[in-house]
Design an enzyme around this catalytic site. Structure first.
Site, PDB file in Angstrom:
ATOM      1  N   LYS A 104       0.893  -1.001  -0.051  1.00 41.92           N
ATOM      2  CA  LYS A 104       0.116  -0.040   0.333  1.00 41.92           C
ATOM      3  C   LYS A 104       1.241   0.841  -0.060  1.00 41.92           C
ATOM      4  O   LYS A 104       0.577   1.874   1.125  1.00 41.92           O
ATOM      5  CB  LYS A 104      -0.627   0.354   1.208  1.00 41.92           C
ATOM      6  CG  LYS A 104      -1.594  -1.024   1.259  1.00 41.92           C
ATOM      7  CD  LYS A 104      -3.487  -0.792   1.233  1.00 41.92           C
ATOM      8  CE  LYS A 104      -4.146  -1.993   1.188  1.00 41.92           C
ATOM      9  NZ  LYS A 104      -3.457  -3.357   2.096  1.00 41.92           N
ATOM     10  N   ILE A 106       6.316   9.513  -1.574  1.00 41.54           N
ATOM     11  CA  ILE A 106       6.516  10.684  -2.856  1.00 41.54           C
ATOM     12  C   ILE A 106       7.506   9.945  -3.471  1.00 41.54           C
ATOM     13  O   ILE A 106       7.567   9.164  -3.575  1.00 41.54           O
ATOM     14  CB  ILE A 106       8.103  11.471  -1.904  1.00 41.54           C
ATOM     15  CG1 ILE A 106       9.408  10.940  -1.835  1.00 41.54           C
ATOM     16  CG2 ILE A 106       7.333  13.109  -1.077  1.00 41.54           C
ATOM     17  CD1 ILE A 106      10.099  11.802  -1.095  1.00 41.54           C
TER      18      ILE A 106
HETATM   19  O1  3DU Z   1      -9.914 -10.083   5.648  1.00 41.23           O
HETATM   20  P1  3DU Z   1      -8.921 -11.000   4.913  1.00 41.23           P
HETATM   21  O2  3DU Z   1      -8.512 -11.415   6.359  1.00 41.23           O
HETATM   22  O3  3DU Z   1      -9.503 -11.850   3.824  1.00 41.23           O
HETATM   23  O4  3DU Z   1      -6.980 -10.313   4.680  1.00 41.23           O
HETATM   24  C1  3DU Z   1      -8.136  -9.269   3.098  1.00 41.23           C
HETATM   25  C2  3DU Z   1      -7.125  -8.415   2.683  1.00 41.23           C
HETATM   26  O5  3DU Z   1      -7.570  -7.575   1.645  1.00 41.23           O
HETATM   27  C3  3DU Z   1      -5.927  -8.202   3.513  1.00 41.23           C
HETATM   28  O6  3DU Z   1      -4.830  -7.997   3.158  1.00 41.23           O
HETATM   29  C4  3DU Z   1      -6.049  -6.880   3.757  1.00 41.23           C
HETATM   30  O7  3DU Z   1      -4.816  -5.874   3.791  1.00 41.23           O
HETATM   31  C5  3DU Z   1      -6.204  -6.634   2.416  1.00 41.23           C
HETATM   32  N1  3DU Z   1      -7.437  -5.133   1.641  1.00 41.23           N
HETATM   33  C6  3DU Z   1      -8.403  -5.173   2.433  1.00 41.23           C
HETATM   34  O8  3DU Z   1      -8.725  -5.891   3.246  1.00 41.23           O
HETATM   35  C7  3DU Z   1      -9.088  -4.782   1.996  1.00 41.23           C
HETATM   36  C8  3DU Z   1      -8.536  -2.599   1.429  1.00 41.23           C
HETATM   37  O9  3DU Z   1      -9.482  -1.757   1.196  1.00 41.23           O
HETATM   38  C9  3DU Z   1      -7.810  -3.636   0.351  1.00 41.23           C
HETATM   39  C10 3DU Z   1      -7.184  -4.200   0.764  1.00 41.23           C
END
Ligand code: 3DU
Length: 262
Positions: free
Chosen positions: A100, A104
């Site tokens: 993520k 800069i």
């Molecule tokens: O909730 P889970 O364990 O299925 O993981 C979701 C993954 O997706 C996790 O790596 C998190 O950093 C990523 N993620 C979100 O959950 C939500 C977002 O908006 C973007 C990324």
């Protein structure tokens, strides 16, 4: 005729192997976007145990379905970039580094470069930081770039929700390969994927959508894919299950059957 013997030459063998790997990677980058735009499951590797991550990467290579791996910070922080290389050595499945990135331009590109060099096929970065940052990472030309447009948590509505159309439009024009939209809000996946494919945005028809939020965050397999997403991102429901490979295959089957395709 004298045959070149690497042992005699001053060329180090590991250096040669690393050269060959880099040339292969460069060829892949030039030829294709590394992640195919077709429905699948992107398994979030957020576990903190490296051996179990490697084991799951190996198992997913033999799993039935279309899978990608997303390496998140909790895993990366265990060893640093080496874990990306270890997962790379364990599987041919596409690897996304989910740092993520939101810094800069110089630092963002540096982080992305380190991840690609370690073996990542794609990196995830925030779109909100601005077009100059996204452009700097895209211009590296080392792999796919995926931008976060809207997130799954309620707070995302407060800020990102107000700008998401602009973010998807702008980052598509810059030439990103993928975008993140929330499976927890299927109506947003539907609206923004519609916008992406409407022709009113200057996007590549191969731009893919990845959507987190399945199971642990309340969405059901298929919620996003049935609304225009390509990959559903699933973490805890897979890596915390007793049989992760089987869970991944089951979630893949459920999502595909909801979508109504193969
Ligand atoms: O909730 P889970 O364990 O299925 O993981 C979701 C993954 O997706 C996790 O790596 C998190 O950093 C990523 N993620 C979100 O959950 C939500 C977002 O908006 C973007 C990324």
């Amino acid at each position: 005729m004298r045959v070149l013997d690497l042992r005699e030459s001053r060329i180090d063998e590991s250096e040669t192997i690393s050269w060959i790997k880099n040339i292969k990677r460069l060829k892949d980058v030039i030829e294709t976007s590394r992640i195919e735009k077709r429905p699948g499951i992107m398994v979030a590797f957020d576990m903190e145990d490296v051996p179990s991550a490697i084991r799951l990467a190996e198992e997913l290579s033999a799993a039935d379905g279309n899978f990608a791996i997303k390496i998140g910070r909790p895993l990366e922080m265990q060893t640093g970039k080496e874990v990306i290389s270890k997962v790379r050595d364990a599987t041919d499945i596409p690897i996304v580094y989910d740092g993520k990135i939101a810094d800069i331009p110089y630092i963002s590109a540096k982080i992305a470069e380190i991840a690609y060099d370690a073996g990542a096929d794609a990196v995830i970065m925030h779109a909100f930081v601005g077009a100059d940052v996204v452009r700097e990472v895209v211009n590296l030309g080392m792999g796919d770039v995926i931008t976060v447009i809207e997130m799954t948590h309620p707070g995302s509505v407060e800020y990102l929700g107000h700008f998401s159309e602009k973010l998807i439009r702008k980052t598509s024009e810059i030439g990103v390969d993928g975008v993140v939209l929330p499976a927890t809000r299927p109506e947003r996946v539907s609206a923004l994927s519609g916008l992406l494919n409407s022709g009113s945005i200057d996007s590549d028809s191969e731009t893919y959508i990845i959507s987190p939020g399945i199971h642990a965050q309340g969405a059901e397999p298929g919620d996003a894919i049935a609304n225009g997403s390509d990959y559903e991102v699933v973490g805890r429901a897979i890596y915390q299950s007793e049989y992760p490979k089987e869970s991944a295959e089951q979630i893949y089957r459920q999502a595909i059957s909801r979508w109504g395709g193969v």
